[in-house]
Design a protein around this motif. Sequence first.
Motif, PDB file in Angstrom:
ATOM      1  N   GLY A  53       0.814  -1.204   0.000  1.00 16.07           N
ATOM      2  CA  GLY A  53       0.000   0.000   0.000  1.00 16.07           C
ATOM      3  C   GLY A  53       0.852   1.261   0.000  1.00 16.07           C
ATOM      4  N   ASP A  54       1.939   1.261   0.772  1.00 20.41           N
ATOM      5  CA  ASP A  54       2.833   2.426   0.817  1.00 20.41           C
ATOM      6  C   ASP A  54       3.494   2.672  -0.541  1.00 20.41           C
ATOM      7  OD1 ASP A  54       2.232   2.861   3.480  1.00 20.41           O
ATOM      8  OD2 ASP A  54       4.051   1.862   4.231  1.00 20.41           O
ATOM      9  N   GLN A  55       3.888   1.592  -1.221  1.00 22.20           N
ATOM     10  CA  GLN A  55       4.509   1.748  -2.530  1.00 22.20           C
ATOM     11  C   GLN A  55       3.506   2.285  -3.552  1.00 22.20           C
ATOM     12  OE1 GLN A  55       5.821  -2.332  -2.724  1.00 22.20           O
ATOM     13  NE2 GLN A  55       7.982  -1.745  -2.455  1.00 22.20           N
ATOM     14  N   ALA A  56       2.262   1.816  -3.460  1.00 24.61           N
ATOM     15  CA  ALA A  56       1.217   2.314  -4.363  1.00 24.61           C
ATOM     16  C   ALA A  56       0.964   3.798  -4.123  1.00 24.61           C
ATOM     17  CB  ALA A  56      -0.067   1.508  -4.184  1.00 24.61           C
ATOM     18  N   MET A  57       0.923   4.211  -2.871  1.00 27.34           N
ATOM     19  CA  MET A  57       0.736   5.629  -2.558  1.00 27.34           C
ATOM     20  C   MET A  57       1.927   6.463  -3.039  1.00 27.34           C
ATOM     21  SD  MET A  57      -2.233   6.048  -1.411  1.00 27.34           S
ATOM     22  CE  MET A  57      -2.150   7.720  -0.821  1.00 27.34           C
ATOM     23  N   ALA A  58       3.123   5.928  -2.931  1.00 24.04           N
ATOM     24  CA  ALA A  58       4.306   6.638  -3.414  1.00 24.04           C
ATOM     25  C   ALA A  58       4.234   6.822  -4.930  1.00 24.04           C
ATOM     26  CB  ALA A  58       5.577   5.886  -3.027  1.00 24.04           C
ATOM     27  N   MET A  59       3.710   5.812  -5.638  1.00 25.07           N
ATOM     28  CA  MET A  59       3.515   5.951  -7.090  1.00 25.07           C
ATOM     29  C   MET A  59       2.568   7.100  -7.383  1.00 25.07           C
ATOM     30  SD  MET A  59       3.068   2.084  -8.595  1.00 25.07           S
ATOM     31  CE  MET A  59       2.521   2.618 -10.206  1.00 25.07           C
ATOM     32  N   ARG A  60       1.476   7.172  -6.621  1.00 27.14           N
ATOM     33  CA  ARG A  60       0.479   8.219  -6.835  1.00 27.14           C
ATOM     34  C   ARG A  60       1.061   9.597  -6.542  1.00 27.14           C
ATOM     35  NH1 ARG A  60      -2.819  11.508  -4.864  1.00 27.14           N
ATOM     36  NH2 ARG A  60      -2.977  11.072  -2.684  1.00 27.14           N
ATOM     37  N   GLU A  61       1.873   9.682  -5.488  1.00 21.20           N
ATOM     38  CA  GLU A  61       2.470  10.967  -5.130  1.00 21.20           C
ATOM     39  C   GLU A  61       3.479  11.435  -6.182  1.00 21.20           C
ATOM     40  OE1 GLU A  61       3.931  10.487  -1.147  1.00 21.20           O
ATOM     41  OE2 GLU A  61       1.900  10.280  -0.346  1.00 21.20           O
ATOM     42  N   SER A  62       4.163  10.485  -6.821  1.00 21.26           N
ATOM     43  CA  SER A  62       5.152  10.875  -7.830  1.00 21.26           C
ATOM     44  C   SER A  62       4.508  11.159  -9.185  1.00 21.26           C
ATOM     45  CB  SER A  62       6.229   9.797  -7.973  1.00 21.26           C
ATOM     46  OG  SER A  62       5.686   8.630  -8.548  1.00 21.26           O
ATOM     47  N   ASP A  63       3.301  10.626  -9.421  1.00 21.35           N
ATOM     48  CA  ASP A  63       2.603  10.859 -10.682  1.00 21.35           C
ATOM     49  C   ASP A  63       1.107  10.892 -10.382  1.00 21.35           C
ATOM     50  OD1 ASP A  63       1.471  10.897 -13.204  1.00 21.35           O
ATOM     51  OD2 ASP A  63       2.411   9.029 -13.874  1.00 21.35           O
ATOM     52  N   SER A  64       0.519  12.072 -10.490  1.00 19.16           N
ATOM     53  CA  SER A  64      -0.894  12.230 -10.142  1.00 19.16           C
ATOM     54  C   SER A  64      -1.828  11.470 -11.079  1.00 19.16           C
ATOM     55  CB  SER A  64      -1.273  13.712 -10.116  1.00 19.16           C
ATOM     56  OG  SER A  64      -1.097  14.282 -11.395  1.00 19.16           O
ATOM     57  N   HIS A  65      -1.319  10.979 -12.205  1.00 25.00           N
ATOM     58  CA  HIS A  65      -2.141  10.235 -13.163  1.00 25.00           C
ATOM     59  C   HIS A  65      -1.997   8.719 -13.000  1.00 25.00           C
ATOM     60  CE1 HIS A  65      -3.198  13.925 -15.175  1.00 25.00           C
ATOM     61  NE2 HIS A  65      -1.921  14.258 -15.195  1.00 25.00           N
ATOM     62  N   THR A  66      -1.365   8.292 -11.918  1.00 29.10           N
ATOM     63  CA  THR A  66      -1.142   6.866 -11.691  1.00 29.10           C
ATOM     64  C   THR A  66      -2.438   6.076 -11.728  1.00 29.10           C
ATOM     65  OG1 THR A  66       0.889   7.194 -10.455  1.00 29.10           O
ATOM     66  CG2 THR A  66      -0.310   5.188  -9.986  1.00 29.10           C
ATOM     67  N   ALA A  67      -3.480   6.599 -11.114  1.00 28.85           N
ATOM     68  CA  ALA A  67      -4.753   5.868 -11.070  1.00 28.85           C
ATOM     69  C   ALA A  67      -5.356   5.709 -12.460  1.00 28.85           C
ATOM     70  CB  ALA A  67      -5.736   6.568 -10.145  1.00 28.85           C
ATOM     71  N   ALA A  68      -5.099   6.659 -13.348  1.00 26.23           N
ATOM     72  CA  ALA A  68      -5.612   6.563 -14.709  1.00 26.23           C
ATOM     73  C   ALA A  68      -4.754   5.629 -15.574  1.00 26.23           C
ATOM     74  CB  ALA A  68      -5.660   7.942 -15.350  1.00 26.23           C
ATOM     75  N   LYS A  69      -3.502   5.463 -15.210  1.00 28.68           N
ATOM     76  CA  LYS A  69      -2.578   4.654 -16.002  1.00 28.68           C
ATOM     77  C   LYS A  69      -2.506   3.202 -15.556  1.00 28.68           C
ATOM     78  CE  LYS A  69       0.561   8.541 -16.838  1.00 28.68           C
ATOM     79  NZ  LYS A  69       1.912   9.044 -16.532  1.00 28.68           N
ATOM     80  N   HIS A  70      -3.042   2.901 -14.389  1.00 27.64           N
ATOM     81  CA  HIS A  70      -2.928   1.553 -13.826  1.00 27.64           C
ATOM     82  C   HIS A  70      -4.288   1.033 -13.355  1.00 27.64           C
ATOM     83  CE1 HIS A  70       1.152   3.157 -13.350  1.00 27.64           C
ATOM     84  NE2 HIS A  70       1.562   1.905 -13.401  1.00 27.64           N
TER      85      HIS A  70
END
Length: 132
Positions: A53-70
């Motif tokens: 979960g922490d790694q997923a949140m770090a992905m989101r923080e580094s790229d605000s479009h993570t949820a749209a790309k994954h």
Amino acid sequence: MTNATTHSTWQKFADDENAKDVERQKNKGIVDSLNDYIAQNPTSKLTVQTLTGDQAMAMRESDSHTAAKHTFLPMGILQAKDQNGNDVFEADGVTPKFVRQFAAISGSADEKVPLPQVMADDVKKYVKYDPD
């Protein structure tokens, strides 16, 4: 000896919870099917990562479009590990620390991926609710 028994018991609890989690089993089937597809199609742009979960949140923080790309799928829990692969424990030094895992699937918008059987089964289950 007590610490080893406690650790073993906690690990069994986690394994039992994962085994009873139907959604996790379905998601594991999807991830396994996609990994098979990727192995058979090495030029595919499709990727599957397993994250905490922490790694997923770090992905989101580094790229605000993570949820749209994954596409993120819950994959159950496992005992936390440090950078060296050693088990992590709670502050008491005895109780294992568990973390939730997620599969992050990307590249699916660019690929024609065969539908895994578990997803096809879901479609069949819900088709009766289609208004058309």
